[in-house]
Design a protein around this motif. Sequence first.
Motif, mmCIF file in Angstrom:
data_model
loop_
_atom_site.group_PDB
_atom_site.id
_atom_site.type_symbol
_atom_site.label_atom_id
_atom_site.label_comp_id
_atom_site.label_asym_id
_atom_site.label_seq_id
_atom_site.Cartn_x
_atom_site.Cartn_y
_atom_site.Cartn_z
ATOM 1 N N ASP A 145 0.823 -1.214 0.000
ATOM 2 C CA ASP A 145 0.000 0.000 0.000
ATOM 3 C C ASP A 145 0.856 1.263 0.000
ATOM 4 N N GLU A 146 1.916 1.276 0.776
ATOM 5 C CA GLU A 146 2.800 2.444 0.796
ATOM 6 C C GLU A 146 3.413 2.673 -0.585
ATOM 7 N N THR A 149 0.710 3.960 -3.001
ATOM 8 C CA THR A 149 0.362 5.358 -2.720
ATOM 9 C C THR A 149 1.423 6.293 -3.290
ATOM 10 N N GLU A 150 2.695 5.949 -3.102
ATOM 11 C CA GLU A 150 3.792 6.771 -3.625
ATOM 12 C C GLU A 150 3.782 6.838 -5.147
ATOM 13 N N THR A 155 -4.519 1.358 -3.858
ATOM 14 C CA THR A 155 -4.072 0.437 -2.810
ATOM 15 C C THR A 155 -4.867 -0.864 -2.923
#
Length: 164
Positions: A145-146, A149-150, A155
């Motif tokens: 997810d990180e 998102t970046e 996600t």
Amino acid sequence: MKLTHRDDWHVIVEIAPRATHIPLSALGFDLGDRDLDGELDGLPFEITVSPRRLGDLGGGITMGDRLISRDVDAAYRARCEAMLTAMLRQPHVKSGRVTCKETHTCSHCDLGWEVLSADDVLDEANCQDAYSVEGEPVCCEAGIDEFRTEHGIPTLADAAAVTR
């Protein structure tokens, strides 16, 4: 997020024995008799030198490396670079380099950092969903997810909601 840990710092130098005469005593072979003394000859070879620990203050006094330096990696790198510079001044040292062991882990789950390759993405069995891309971590949902998102990718929760 990928975390990088460095340890096991070393200086590796290549010795060229034929560049100059190296007495055996320079390598710790003190044979005690001048008739038994000789010189090192042969093909170039490498030696590995480990620096003294940052926390080794000598005389049996030691403490943790983090008490000596706020940036342990930079301190070890600087110590190894200084050792290498001194060694390269010797005529029989042909070349050298500073090395360390790097390990990469996920900041969320502490597992080893692995990502999807271009070939992995081609096989649906390796992908979480249709949004999986090259470079995406495979260790945990928080890491995925990180990353997504970046990179502006939905996600896992968002992708699951779209497919319902």
